[in-house]
Write a protein that holds these residues in place. Structure first.
Motif, short mmCIF file in Angstrom:
data_model
loop_
_atom_site.label_atom_id
_atom_site.label_comp_id
_atom_site.label_asym_id
_atom_site.label_seq_id
_atom_site.Cartn_x
_atom_site.Cartn_y
_atom_site.Cartn_z
N TRP A 36 2.58 7.35 11.37
CA TRP A 36 2.49 6.68 10.00
C TRP A 36 4.85 6.41 9.70
CZ3 TRP A 36 0.83 1.76 9.91
CH2 TRP A 36 1.42 1.20 8.92
N TYR A 37 5.14 5.31 9.78
CA TYR A 37 6.20 5.46 9.61
C TYR A 37 6.93 4.75 7.76
CZ TYR A 37 8.23 6.70 14.10
OH TYR A 37 8.23 6.62 15.11
N LYS A 38 7.20 5.33 7.25
CA LYS A 38 7.77 5.17 5.54
C LYS A 38 8.47 3.83 5.98
CE LYS A 38 7.08 9.20 2.91
NZ LYS A 38 8.33 10.58 2.25
N MET A 39 9.24 3.49 7.22
CA MET A 39 10.29 2.21 7.50
C MET A 39 8.82 1.12 7.89
SD MET A 39 13.16 3.07 9.61
CE MET A 39 12.43 4.31 10.63
N THR A 96 -2.82 15.92 8.99
CA THR A 96 -4.05 15.14 7.67
C THR A 96 -5.33 16.53 8.50
OG1 THR A 96 -4.14 12.93 6.55
CG2 THR A 96 -4.46 13.34 8.94
N SER A 97 -5.66 15.83 6.86
CA SER A 97 -7.11 16.42 6.75
C SER A 97 -8.20 15.30 6.12
CB SER A 97 -6.98 18.45 6.90
OG SER A 97 -6.71 17.75 5.06
N ALA A 98 -9.31 15.57 6.43
CA ALA A 98 -10.27 15.22 5.52
C ALA A 98 -11.43 16.06 5.31
CB ALA A 98 -10.66 14.03 6.97
N ILE A 99 -12.07 16.37 4.77
CA ILE A 99 -13.85 17.23 4.35
C ILE A 99 -15.31 16.32 5.06
CG2 ILE A 99 -14.52 18.24 2.99
CD1 ILE A 99 -11.52 17.89 1.08
N LEU A 100 -15.80 16.84 5.27
CA LEU A 100 -17.01 16.84 6.02
C LEU A 100 -17.57 17.69 4.93
CD1 LEU A 100 -17.42 17.07 9.57
CD2 LEU A 100 -19.06 17.57 7.18
N HIS A 101 -18.48 16.79 4.32
CA HIS A 101 -18.96 17.44 2.98
C HIS A 101 -20.65 17.09 2.81
CE1 HIS A 101 -19.74 17.68 -1.36
NE2 HIS A 101 -20.80 16.79 -1.45
N ILE A 139 -5.29 9.04 8.68
CA ILE A 139 -6.94 8.70 8.80
C ILE A 139 -7.19 7.22 8.35
CG2 ILE A 139 -9.32 8.99 9.32
CD1 ILE A 139 -8.55 12.65 9.34
N ASN A 140 -7.75 6.19 8.85
CA ASN A 140 -8.53 5.05 8.35
C ASN A 140 -7.06 4.35 7.41
OD1 ASN A 140 -10.37 5.48 9.73
ND2 ASN A 140 -11.95 5.17 9.10
N GLY A 141 -6.25 4.26 7.21
CA GLY A 141 -4.69 4.18 6.53
C GLY A 141 -4.85 5.00 5.55
N ALA A 142 -4.90 6.31 5.41
CA ALA A 142 -4.53 7.71 4.06
C ALA A 142 -4.79 8.20 4.51
CB ALA A 142 -6.40 6.99 3.43
N ARG A 171 1.09 -1.37 0.07
CA ARG A 171 -0.46 -0.14 0.60
C ARG A 171 1.08 0.99 0.10
NH1 ARG A 171 -3.59 -3.78 -0.80
NH2 ARG A 171 -4.94 -3.76 0.26
N SER A 172 0.13 2.23 -0.38
CA SER A 172 1.51 3.57 -0.13
C SER A 172 0.32 4.24 0.55
CB SER A 172 0.55 4.22 -1.88
OG SER A 172 1.65 2.54 -2.23
N PRO A 173 0.33 4.84 2.28
CA PRO A 173 -0.22 5.21 3.05
C PRO A 173 0.36 6.28 2.81
CG PRO A 173 0.71 3.62 4.27
CD PRO A 173 1.07 3.04 3.06
N LEU A 174 1.68 7.37 2.82
CA LEU A 174 2.32 8.64 2.47
C LEU A 174 2.27 8.48 1.34
CD1 LEU A 174 3.91 8.20 5.44
CD2 LEU A 174 1.76 9.50 5.56
N GLY A 175 2.03 7.52 0.28
CA GLY A 175 2.20 8.09 -1.51
C GLY A 175 3.74 7.19 -1.89
N VAL A 176 4.39 6.05 -0.97
CA VAL A 176 5.29 5.52 -1.24
C VAL A 176 4.65 4.65 -1.27
CG1 VAL A 176 7.68 5.10 -1.23
CG2 VAL A 176 6.63 7.78 -0.88
N PRO A 177 5.42 3.26 -2.59
CA PRO A 177 4.82 1.90 -1.72
C PRO A 177 5.31 1.19 -0.58
CG PRO A 177 4.77 2.61 -4.12
CD PRO A 177 5.38 3.60 -3.41
#
Length: 567
Positions: free
Chosen positions: A170-173, A317-322, A196-199, A41-47
């Motif tokens: 979260w760590y990239k390591m 980190t942020s999410a959006i309440l829509h 948030i929820n792994g993303a 997975r790429s939680p921080l944009g890095v596989p």
């Protein structure tokens, strides 16, 4: 026995006396089969490699009801031994199911083991995670929510929707690289980001297995999360929603807030609280809480924000309440939260009080237990410290850095296996002298009423957890604790919880009724500290062998070390 996410509503037990039979309905059973694997997975944009449960990151939630029996068949397909612990679930009379190395042999690769525990007399917001090694840093965590039975009154109206938010650093390591660094004697750096929820950014989620469902769903748009109710497309004006928020990180306290909205706190780790209103809330490592949010702001999108506390720099980190019908993206700046303000956080913690008029898992009021009038049988002062032993970094409690024996403590205790532990390794108060490696176990009689004082003489925040029970958080204070501090305790409506923050150069006191027989883990929730020794066990015991006080070893118990399966 059929496996899967199956709920069996009732089992019947018959007891016959002569010609008369009484039939009782057993509490419901829920069955789960979980396969633990590696995945990318790429939680921080890095596989990177993460640990998945049934292909999910985070793992699948457990949604139960008070007194449900939970059976989880865990199939270990990773290359290392594994255990899962149920964070905050009390395991009444069943420390065998606690999922830590002090009570269980680990589940070996390419094998399985079935947990069986009951959500006995509990409600609220909890989590589960891998307790072994540093696995928690790579995943293998998820939500465990216990809902109230329909016959029990909840002290607020039924919300229009329900969301679970798992916030984690979260760590990239991966966990192996982090473990190697700790084994070499070096501390971990600041995490690389928050999830948030792994993303964090750049991913898109729909429902389970990629399909929309009746459960809340998370979609990522551009650089932020967007929260939806699947059946309604988005949040609706005038309605109110329940957010279950947990800090499932391994090192960092967070602050949580929603732009333009206030949050009403209603529950903390199984305790209904006074319904205080907050702009933002601190959630420390391993803690969970529940808030209600009413949507009465102008129709547009708003940021949901989590940021780190007591770190430099601050990670966010942020999410959006829509809102339903919104065509306006949220506007910056993000709502500001506290950063290092220790006194602010301590003051907020003191405002979290037990709702004495609310039911708990049973009809009797929570406040019926007058914890402040019970005589204290023992006081433990547990002081953490960072040190070096044999030239390498270790963390200690009262000078002892914990080392897991090859034989689980519970098995050694049950079968009277000598040489695994003794009760003289650790003292119940700090004493002068050098730091040592050891297997720390403290002994208590069943039903003792104990004062735990967590003394933090370091400049970093601590987070402590007690398995097997909840404890009333009666006091926070700066400096060194002494008996005069009891005059400042809250003896009336302190909140009961399982995880307790201890501020830098400060102390936290809790009162616990040790009414759950077994071997229970007391640990740092900051995982690098626990991995390097900041933990111990308490043995709660009496000389009665009775199923009313403690269950015997389960038929599927695993054996290792000096413990051999009985013939």
């Amino acid at each position: 026995m059929k496996q899967g996410n199956l709920l069996i509503q009732v089992f019947l037990l018959a007891y016959c006396f002569g010609s008369v039979c009484v039939i009782n309905a057993e509490d419901p059973y829920r069955f789960f089969t979980w396969t633990v694997t590696y995945g990318t997975r790429s939680p921080l944009g890095v596989p990177q490699q993460v640990i998945l449960i049934n292909g999910q990151f985070p793992g699948p939630p457990i949604e139960g009801v008070t007194n449900d029996n939970i059976l989880v068949n865990l199939i270990n397909k990773i290359d290392e031994p594994l255990l899962i612990t149920w964070n905050g679930i009390k395991q009444r009379r069943m420390s065998w199911q606690d999922g830590v190395l002090g009570t269980s042999c680990p589940i070996q690769p390419n094998s399985n083991w079935t947990y069986h525990f009951q959500l006995k007399d509990q409600i609220g917001t909890y989590t589960y995670f891998a307790s072994t090694s540093m696995h928690r840093a790579s995943g293998a965590f998820g939500a465990l929510n216990v809902n109230q039975r329909s016959v029990i009154f909840v002290p607020y109206h039924k919300p229009d929707g329900d969301f679970t938010l798992l916030v984690s650093d979260w760590y990239k390591m991966g966990h192996k690289a982090l473990r190697k660094r700790l084994d070499s004697g070096r501390a971990l750096p600041l995490p690389d980001g928050l999830l948030i929820n792994g993303a964090s950014k750049g991913l898109a989620f729909t429902g389970e297995h990629g399909k929309l469902s009746s459960l809340p769903t998370i979609l990522l748009r551009l650089d932020s999360l967007v929260l939806y109710l699947c059946h309604a497309s988005c949040f609706s004006t005038g309605k109110f929603y329940r957010f279950r928020i947990s800090n499932v990180g391994i090192s960092t306290s967070i602050n949580f807030r929603i732009q333009g909205h206030m949050m009403t706190l209603v529950e903390v780790e199984g305790s209904h609280t006074l319904e205080e209103v907050y702009e933002s809330l601190d959630v420390h490592v391993g803690q969970s809480l529940t808030v209600l949010v009413t949507l009465k702001a102008p129709v547009k999108d708003y940021f949901i924000v989590a940021s780190t506390r007591f770190t430099k720099p601050v990670l966010t980190t942020s999410a959006i309440l829509h809102y339903k019908g919104s065509k306006t993206r949220p506007s910056r700046p993000l709502p500001i939260g506290p950063t290092y303000h220790i006194h602010w956080s301590m003051k907020q913690a003191r405002t979290i009080r037990l709702n004495l008029t609310a039911n708990a898992a049973r009809p009797n009021p929570q406040g019926a237990f007058h914890y402040g009038t019970i005589p204290i049988s023992q006081t433990l002062v547990l002081a953490n410290a960072r040190t070096k032993i044999n030239g390498k970094l270790r963390y200690t409690v009262n000078r002892v850095s914990y080392v897991n024996p090859t034989t689980p403590l519970k098995l050694a205790d049950w079968y009277n296996i000598p040489g695994v532990f003794d009760f003289k390794t650790i003292k119940n108060i700090p004493t002068p002298g050098p730091s040592i490696l050891g297997t720390s176990v403290l002994d208590f009689a069943l039903h003792e009423y104990v004062e735990f004082v967590f003394q933090n003489n370091e400049r970093s925040i601590q987070s402590w957890h007690i398995d097997g029970t909840n404890a009333y958080v009666v006091g926070y204070g700066t400096g060194t604790w002494n008996v005069a501090m009891r005059k400042r305790y809250n003896y009336v409506d302190a909140v009961s919880r399982h995880t307790f923050q201890v501020y830098p150069m400060s102390w936290t006191s809790v009162l616990a009724s040790l009414d759950n027989k077994g071997m229970w883990n007391v640990r740092s929730q900051i995982w690098s500290r626990r991995y390097l020794g900041q933990e111990l066990y308490v043995r709660v015991w009496n000389n009665e062998r009775s199923l009313y006080t403690e269950a015997e070893p389960p038929l599927n118990a695993l054996y290792c070390g000096k413990a051999k399966r009985p013939v």
